[in-house]
Design a protein around this motif. Structure first.
Motif, PDB file in Angstrom:
ATOM      1  N   GLY A  60     -14.786  10.013   1.558  1.00  0.00           N
ATOM      2  CA  GLY A  60     -14.414   9.517   0.238  1.00  0.00           C
ATOM      3  C   GLY A  60     -13.097   8.759   0.290  1.00  0.00           C
ATOM      4  N   ALA A  61     -12.131   9.296   1.043  1.00  0.00           N
ATOM      5  CA  ALA A  61     -10.822   8.645   1.147  1.00  0.00           C
ATOM      6  C   ALA A  61     -10.980   7.256   1.768  1.00  0.00           C
ATOM      7  N   VAL A  62     -11.703   7.189   2.884  1.00  0.00           N
ATOM      8  CA  VAL A  62     -11.873   5.896   3.570  1.00  0.00           C
ATOM      9  C   VAL A  62     -12.655   4.928   2.690  1.00  0.00           C
ATOM     10  N   HIS A 119     -11.414  19.700  10.411  1.00  0.00           N
ATOM     11  CA  HIS A 119     -12.132  18.673   9.669  1.00  0.00           C
ATOM     12  C   HIS A 119     -13.434  18.368  10.396  1.00  0.00           C
ATOM     13  N   LEU A 120     -14.536  18.500   9.666  1.00  0.00           N
ATOM     14  CA  LEU A 120     -15.853  18.185  10.209  1.00  0.00           C
ATOM     15  C   LEU A 120     -16.355  16.927   9.522  1.00  0.00           C
ATOM     16  N   VAL A 121     -16.833  15.976  10.288  1.00  0.00           N
ATOM     17  CA  VAL A 121     -17.419  14.769   9.693  1.00  0.00           C
ATOM     18  C   VAL A 121     -18.839  14.612  10.229  1.00  0.00           C
ATOM     19  N   VAL A 139       0.868  -1.177   0.000  1.00  0.00           N
ATOM     20  CA  VAL A 139       0.000   0.000   0.000  1.00  0.00           C
ATOM     21  C   VAL A 139       0.904   1.226   0.000  1.00  0.00           C
ATOM     22  N   ILE A 140       0.742   2.077  -1.016  1.00  0.00           N
ATOM     23  CA  ILE A 140       1.602   3.254  -1.137  1.00  0.00           C
ATOM     24  C   ILE A 140       0.821   4.477  -0.665  1.00  0.00           C
ATOM     25  N   GLY A 141       1.274   5.097   0.413  1.00  0.00           N
ATOM     26  CA  GLY A 141       0.605   6.282   0.958  1.00  0.00           C
ATOM     27  C   GLY A 141      -0.143   5.937   2.236  1.00  0.00           C
ATOM     28  N   GLY A 166      -2.092   8.095   4.000  1.00  0.00           N
ATOM     29  CA  GLY A 166      -3.206   8.978   4.324  1.00  0.00           C
ATOM     30  C   GLY A 166      -4.380   8.093   4.744  1.00  0.00           C
ATOM     31  N   LEU A 167      -5.560   8.682   4.865  1.00  0.00           N
ATOM     32  CA  LEU A 167      -6.683   7.884   5.361  1.00  0.00           C
ATOM     33  C   LEU A 167      -7.105   6.802   4.369  1.00  0.00           C
ATOM     34  N   ALA A 168      -6.937   7.050   3.069  1.00  0.00           N
ATOM     35  CA  ALA A 168      -7.278   6.020   2.085  1.00  0.00           C
ATOM     36  C   ALA A 168      -6.362   4.810   2.257  1.00  0.00           C
ATOM     37  N   TYR A 183       3.960   1.955   2.590  1.00  0.00           N
ATOM     38  CA  TYR A 183       5.118   2.817   2.312  1.00  0.00           C
ATOM     39  C   TYR A 183       4.631   4.267   2.324  1.00  0.00           C
ATOM     40  N   GLU A 184       5.261   5.109   3.107  1.00  0.00           N
ATOM     41  CA  GLU A 184       4.833   6.504   3.209  1.00  0.00           C
ATOM     42  C   GLU A 184       6.041   7.417   2.994  1.00  0.00           C
ATOM     43  N   ALA A 185       5.862   8.386   2.085  1.00  0.00           N
ATOM     44  CA  ALA A 185       6.977   9.284   1.751  1.00  0.00           C
ATOM     45  C   ALA A 185       7.395  10.131   2.946  1.00  0.00           C
ATOM     46  N   SER A 237       9.625   6.545   2.757  1.00  0.00           N
ATOM     47  CA  SER A 237       9.751   5.708   1.553  1.00  0.00           C
ATOM     48  C   SER A 237       8.893   6.298   0.438  1.00  0.00           C
ATOM     49  N   ARG A 238       9.503   7.130  -0.370  1.00  0.00           N
ATOM     50  CA  ARG A 238       8.759   7.742  -1.480  1.00  0.00           C
ATOM     51  C   ARG A 238       8.866   6.859  -2.714  1.00  0.00           C
ATOM     52  N   LEU A 239       7.722   6.453  -3.239  1.00  0.00           N
ATOM     53  CA  LEU A 239       7.730   5.662  -4.472  1.00  0.00           C
ATOM     54  C   LEU A 239       8.095   6.579  -5.631  1.00  0.00           C
TER      55      LEU A 239
HETATM   56  C1  LIG Z   1      -7.167  21.905   5.228  1.00  0.00           C
HETATM   57  C2  LIG Z   1      -8.066  20.762   4.888  1.00  0.00           C
HETATM   58  C3  LIG Z   1      -9.338  20.693   5.442  1.00  0.00           C
HETATM   59  C4  LIG Z   1     -10.186  19.622   5.144  1.00  0.00           C
HETATM   60  N1  LIG Z   1     -11.406  19.551   5.740  1.00  0.00           N
HETATM   61  C5  LIG Z   1     -12.153  18.443   5.600  1.00  0.00           C
HETATM   62  C6  LIG Z   1     -13.364  18.277   6.339  1.00  0.00           C
HETATM   63  O1  LIG Z   1     -13.782  19.162   7.100  1.00  0.00           O
HETATM   64  N2  LIG Z   1     -14.064  17.115   6.189  1.00  0.00           N
HETATM   65  C7  LIG Z   1     -13.629  16.118   5.372  1.00  0.00           C
HETATM   66  O2  LIG Z   1     -14.278  15.069   5.324  1.00  0.00           O
HETATM   67  N3  LIG Z   1     -12.496  16.263   4.621  1.00  0.00           N
HETATM   68  C8  LIG Z   1     -11.752  17.392   4.728  1.00  0.00           C
HETATM   69  N4  LIG Z   1     -10.578  17.534   4.017  1.00  0.00           N
HETATM   70  C9  LIG Z   1     -10.218  16.505   3.015  1.00  0.00           C
HETATM   71  C10 LIG Z   1      -9.505  15.300   3.643  1.00  0.00           C
HETATM   72  O3  LIG Z   1      -8.454  15.714   4.469  1.00  0.00           O
HETATM   73  C11 LIG Z   1      -8.947  14.461   2.520  1.00  0.00           C
HETATM   74  O4  LIG Z   1      -9.990  14.129   1.633  1.00  0.00           O
HETATM   75  C12 LIG Z   1      -8.304  13.154   2.986  1.00  0.00           C
HETATM   76  O5  LIG Z   1      -7.472  13.363   4.091  1.00  0.00           O
HETATM   77  C13 LIG Z   1      -7.507  12.571   1.807  1.00  0.00           C
HETATM   78  O6  LIG Z   1      -6.924  11.351   2.192  1.00  0.00           O
HETATM   79  P1  LIG Z   1      -6.105  10.496   1.121  1.00  0.00           P
HETATM   80  O7  LIG Z   1      -5.591   9.315   1.835  1.00  0.00           O
HETATM   81  O8  LIG Z   1      -6.940  10.308  -0.083  1.00  0.00           O
HETATM   82  O9  LIG Z   1      -4.891  11.431   0.652  1.00  0.00           O
HETATM   83  P2  LIG Z   1      -3.670  12.037   1.474  1.00  0.00           P
HETATM   84  O10 LIG Z   1      -4.109  12.432   2.828  1.00  0.00           O
HETATM   85  O11 LIG Z   1      -3.072  13.080   0.617  1.00  0.00           O
HETATM   86  O12 LIG Z   1      -2.660  10.816   1.655  1.00  0.00           O
HETATM   87  C14 LIG Z   1      -1.739  10.429   0.661  1.00  0.00           C
HETATM   88  C15 LIG Z   1      -0.439  10.023   1.326  1.00  0.00           C
HETATM   89  O13 LIG Z   1       0.456   9.594   0.304  1.00  0.00           O
HETATM   90  C16 LIG Z   1       1.759  10.055   0.627  1.00  0.00           C
HETATM   91  N5  LIG Z   1       2.529  10.085  -0.627  1.00  0.00           N
HETATM   92  C17 LIG Z   1       2.475  10.992  -1.630  1.00  0.00           C
HETATM   93  N6  LIG Z   1       3.297  10.643  -2.627  1.00  0.00           N
HETATM   94  C18 LIG Z   1       3.891   9.480  -2.247  1.00  0.00           C
HETATM   95  C19 LIG Z   1       4.843   8.608  -2.856  1.00  0.00           C
HETATM   96  N7  LIG Z   1       5.332   8.868  -4.093  1.00  0.00           N
HETATM   97  N8  LIG Z   1       5.258   7.514  -2.184  1.00  0.00           N
HETATM   98  C20 LIG Z   1       4.768   7.237  -0.931  1.00  0.00           C
HETATM   99  N9  LIG Z   1       3.856   8.033  -0.314  1.00  0.00           N
HETATM  100  C21 LIG Z   1       3.423   9.127  -0.971  1.00  0.00           C
HETATM  101  C22 LIG Z   1       1.516  11.423   1.239  1.00  0.00           C
HETATM  102  O14 LIG Z   1       2.628  11.837   2.013  1.00  0.00           O
HETATM  103  C23 LIG Z   1       0.257  11.162   2.064  1.00  0.00           C
HETATM  104  O15 LIG Z   1       0.568  10.759   3.374  1.00  0.00           O
HETATM  105  C24 LIG Z   1      -9.737  18.616   4.255  1.00  0.00           C
HETATM  106  C25 LIG Z   1      -8.458  18.687   3.670  1.00  0.00           C
HETATM  107  C26 LIG Z   1      -7.636  19.740   3.986  1.00  0.00           C
HETATM  108  C27 LIG Z   1      -6.255  19.790   3.365  1.00  0.00           C
END
Ligand SMILES: Cc1cc2nc3c(=O)[nH]c(=O)nc-3n(C[C@H](O)[C@H](O)[C@H](O)COP(=O)(O)OP(=O)(O)OC[C@H]3O[C@@H](n4cnc5c(N)ncnc54)[C@H](O)[C@@H]3O)c2cc1C
Length: 421
Positions: free
Chosen positions: A402-404, A58-60, A7-9, A11-13, A31-33, A223-225
């Protein structure tokens, strides 16, 4: 099917995907950059304020069912605070205040009660929201809802900008419909709003990392891909700065990075989308404060600030679809936003307290009809590669939910594959 899932990244997804897969008994390596997990949803100790703050408020909502399932799996639902279906608002233009109070159940009888709805609106104005259900592919929120200016500027527009991080004039109407139909249209219990009680990382991230560690999954920070090596219709190598990881025949990959990073890695498979900024200003006051009605947040119209959140003595301001504000220097942003906070809280507008501005230039993809129509599905032309992330085609806006949801979908697809891909 066995094999390791890479799993690359984180974040919450990526975390939601990894947690679901490891709970199902799969070998998972994340793996997380960065040096930390959470991506765009994280908290940290800020040295200017000497407080733990979130990168952005962040409001949910209770209607975010994928998120609640994730929180239950990692044992963190109790880390949420809030939960009463009341939405207090202030209009900085004329100083009026009101509170939207949805009623229980799907019948919206609250719209019949003047004290529970936006001043100057009629019950029939709320029926206008149903227009989103019939929105065409190219229609924006404003196309569907701007014909009734009072409810538009005081309810639909603030909700749309918050949910889509895109102006109502540009935002895809079709993406706002699932937000309304999963929350407000199901009644009070589904639109109960929640915030992270102590911080985003404490609520959404740290418990997931603990769960993954407990299940024996590895997480590799820093670990950046950099490259995805392909052979035919399969990924066979993952190229990191430190090393190449060769994939076994049964191995698969979930790419859960932001859109820009995914496009760089897979130019032919992933389009590059425009993004919109979110600006947050965190002000540390001299003592803890409470918002009217002890609500954790206040909606603001008629100024630059859009939502105020309070955690102890820190009041945080969110401005979504904030590209023009984000172009200003930070001290100017602080001045502009403190003016609105001072007006909302009855403070002196000339004395700006200690402040930290966080400018997320690529907070989310621009959720316009054009972009919405091009979001890619989780499966790709490569048989052992899946996409996840808030920007993929979840059918809902790019949010935590959406991410989850995208992480869960990728996990489900992998788990349902009967033979090695
Ligand atoms: C300021 C702000 C306020 C928000 N408010 C809300 C809210 O109120 N309610 C709500 O529901 N949502 C809100 N959101 C949206 C929500 O935060 C995002 O939709 C969600 O966190 C996205 O998750 P993700 O896992 O898709 O992406 P990301 O969180 O971007 O995770 C991707 C991960 O991949 C890593 N990565 C990137 N490139 C590489 C690579 N090449 N190799 C390895 N790792 C890599 C990154 O470092 C990161 O950790 C907000 C977002 C922001 C920025």
């Amino acid at each position: 099917m066995s094999g390791t899932v890479h799993v690359i990244g984180a974040g919450l997804a990526g975390l939601a995907c990894a947690v679901a897969l490891s709970a199902a008994g799969r070998d998972v390596v994340v793996y997380e950059a960065a040096g930390h997990a959470g991506g765009r949803c994280r908290s940290f100790r800020d040295s200017t304020l000497d407080r733990v703050i979130d990168n952005g408020n962040h409001l949910v909502m209770r209607g975010n069912t994928a998120l609640l399932r994730y929180l239950d799996t990692i044992g963190a639902r109790g880390h949420l605070a809030g939960g009463e279906a009341v939405f207090p608002f202030l209009d900085l233009g004329d100083g009026s205040r009101w509170t939207v109070r949805p009623s229980a159940g799907p019948l919206p009888w609250w719209t019949m009660v003047p004290e529970r709805r936006v001043p100057g609106t009629r019950p029939t104005d709320y029926l206008g929201g149903l227009r989103l259900a019939r929105a065409g592919k190219r229609e924006t929120v404003a196309d569907c809802l701007a014909d009734r200016p009072q409810i538009f500027s005081r309810l639909w527009e603030p909700l749309a900008v918050a949910a889509l991080n895109t102006s109502a004039e540009e935002g895809a109407a079709r993406l706002l419909w699932p937000v309304l139909s999963r929350t407000f249209l199901r009644g009070a219990s589904y639109c109960r709003p929640f915030v992270a009680r102590d911080g985003l990382s404490e609520t959404f991230v740290a418990p997931a990392l603990a769960k993954l560690a407990g299940q024996g999954s590895q997480i590799r920070f820093g670990s950046r891909l950099k490259a995805i090596g392909r052979a035919g219709d399969r990924v066979h190598t993952l190229g990191f700065a430190q090393q190449d990881v060769a994939l076994g025949d049964d191995d698969s990959v979930v790419l859960a990075v932001p859109n820009t990073a995914a496009h760089q890695l897979l130019e032919d498979l992933v389009p590059a989308f425009p993004h919109r900024a979110i600006v947050n200003a965190h002000f540390r006051l001299e003592s803890p404060i409470a918002l009217p009605g002890n609500s954790p947040f206040l909606g603001v119209v008629g100024g630059t600030a859009q939502w105020l959140f309070v955690r102890h003595d820190v009041v945080s301001v969110t401005v979504s679809a904030a590209d023009s504000l984000a172009a200003h220097p930070n001290d100017e942003i602080a001045r502009i936003l403190w003016r609105d906070v001072a007006a909302a809280l009855g403070r002196d507008r000339t004395t700006i307290p200690p402040v930290r501005i966080i400018n997320e230039h690529r907070a989310t993809i621009a959720q316009t009809p054009a972009v919405a129509g091009r979001r890619p599905p989780p499966e790709t032309a490569l048989a052992n590669l899946f996409l996840a992330g808030d920007w993929t085609d979840t059918g809902i806006p790019a949010t935590i939910e959406g991410a989850v949801q995208s992480g869960h979908t990728a996990a489900k697809m992998l788990l349902s594959m009967r033979k090695p891909v």
